[in-house]
Design a protein around this motif. Structure first.
Motif, short mmCIF file in Angstrom:
data_model
loop_
_atom_site.label_atom_id
_atom_site.label_comp_id
_atom_site.label_asym_id
_atom_site.label_seq_id
_atom_site.Cartn_x
_atom_site.Cartn_y
_atom_site.Cartn_z
N LEU A 172 -35.55 56.69 32.79
CA LEU A 172 -36.52 57.27 30.63
C LEU A 172 -37.40 58.40 31.58
O LEU A 172 -37.57 58.59 31.04
N ASP A 173 -38.43 58.08 32.60
CA ASP A 173 -39.22 59.04 33.16
C ASP A 173 -40.22 59.01 34.90
O ASP A 173 -40.36 57.57 35.35
N PRO A 174 -39.05 60.33 34.96
CA PRO A 174 -39.40 60.01 36.46
C PRO A 174 -40.68 59.81 37.33
O PRO A 174 -40.87 59.73 38.57
N THR A 175 -41.73 60.45 36.41
CA THR A 175 -42.66 60.34 36.74
C THR A 175 -43.75 59.56 36.74
O THR A 175 -44.79 58.83 37.02
N LEU A 176 -43.24 58.17 36.29
CA LEU A 176 -44.09 57.09 36.01
C LEU A 176 -43.91 56.78 37.96
O LEU A 176 -43.05 55.39 37.86
N LEU A 177 -44.70 56.84 38.29
CA LEU A 177 -45.12 56.69 39.82
C LEU A 177 -45.24 55.83 40.20
O LEU A 177 -45.04 54.61 41.08
N ILE A 178 -46.03 54.46 39.61
CA ILE A 178 -46.02 52.84 39.37
C ILE A 178 -44.78 52.51 39.48
O ILE A 178 -44.21 51.37 40.38
N ALA A 179 -43.72 52.95 38.46
CA ALA A 179 -42.74 51.87 38.86
C ALA A 179 -41.61 52.28 39.99
O ALA A 179 -40.76 51.71 40.62
N GLU A 192 -41.11 57.71 27.42
CA GLU A 192 -42.46 57.51 28.26
C GLU A 192 -43.07 55.72 27.89
O GLU A 192 -43.32 54.88 29.17
N ALA A 193 -42.94 55.45 26.86
CA ALA A 193 -43.75 54.38 26.57
C ALA A 193 -42.42 53.44 26.62
O ALA A 193 -42.66 52.20 27.23
#
Length: 236
Positions: free
Chosen positions: A72-79, A40-41
């Motif tokens: 790396l993090d599919p839930t990082l919605l800002i990306a 996540e980081a």
């Protein structure tokens, strides 16, 4: 063997035994190995890399960083939204819509992603997906803003779902009784459904609003009269 040489030899031996990672610098500064940084980081770092690339108008580089962040993090919605914006400006609406829809599946109640998906889907002539997105985040009727239910009602009308649209307009009328737009919307939908008496009542209510365009008032008066005398079908 002097003290410095002894320390270096000891560090080499401990590293070989796997007791100390090579990420410990010879200067003694503690640095984390990449393997110890959470996915996540690292995803957030890639997102910020993408933002910096956008500031330099490097769209391809930004898109790559955003994709790396999502891997790396599919839930990082800002990306995900950042990547979708690049797809939109490069006229890849289908891909942008798919990227946003995948994000909403993972985080169904994310307001910003749902709003963006609804806009892209409408632009992409896909009202069904836009409706699905807005239904996922539809706030209570008495929420501070009415733009989401209003947009949802308009989409229902566009797709011929007049009963659903009429229900949303009725909710909006209860919240904002002084807004003639909601009265007009409900009257139109009820008339389309052939519900003569409720439609006539709604058209009559619209006649009481002073801020309505005269052409609309004339039409409302005609429909109100026609539904009373002849129960005529809806006329365009």
């Amino acid at each position: 063997m002097n003290t410095r040489c002894y320390a270096m030899a000891l560090m080499t031996a401990l590293t070989a035994l796997g007791l100390v990672t090579p990420a410990l610098g010879q200067s003694g500064d503690m640095q984390r190995s990449p393997s110890t940084v959470s996915a996540e980081a690292r995803a957030l770092e890639r997102y910020h890399d993408g933002q910096r690339a956008l500031e330099d108008d490097e769209l391809l580089t930004a898109a790559r960083h955003f994709r790396e962040a999502l891997s790396l993090d599919p839930t990082l919605l800002i990306a995900r939204r950042g990547y979708a914006r690049i797809l939109i400006v490069t006229d890849r609406l289908d891909r942008a819509q798919a990227v946003l829809a995948a994000g909403l599946e993972r985080v169904p109640d994310d307001l910003a992603t749902a709003r963006m998906l609804a806009r892209v889907a409408q632009q992409n002539d896909d009202p069904a997906t836009a409706i699905h997105a807005l239904k996922a985040i539809r706030p209570p009727a008495d929420a501070p803003t009415t733009d989401i239910p209003a947009n949802l009602a308009a989409l229902y009308r566009q797709t011929g779902q007049y009963a659903e649209a009429a229900a949303v307009y009725a909710d909006l009328r209860r919240v904002e009784p002084d807004n003639s737009t909601w009265v007009l919307g409900e009257a139109v939908c009820l008339d389309r459904l052939g519900r003569a008496q409720p439609a006539r009542s709604a058209w009559g209510d619209l006649l009481e609003y002073p801020d309505v365009d005269q052409r609309i008032l004339d039409y409302a008066r005609n429909r109100h009269q026609a539904l009373r005398d002849f129960a005529l079908p809806y006329g365009d």
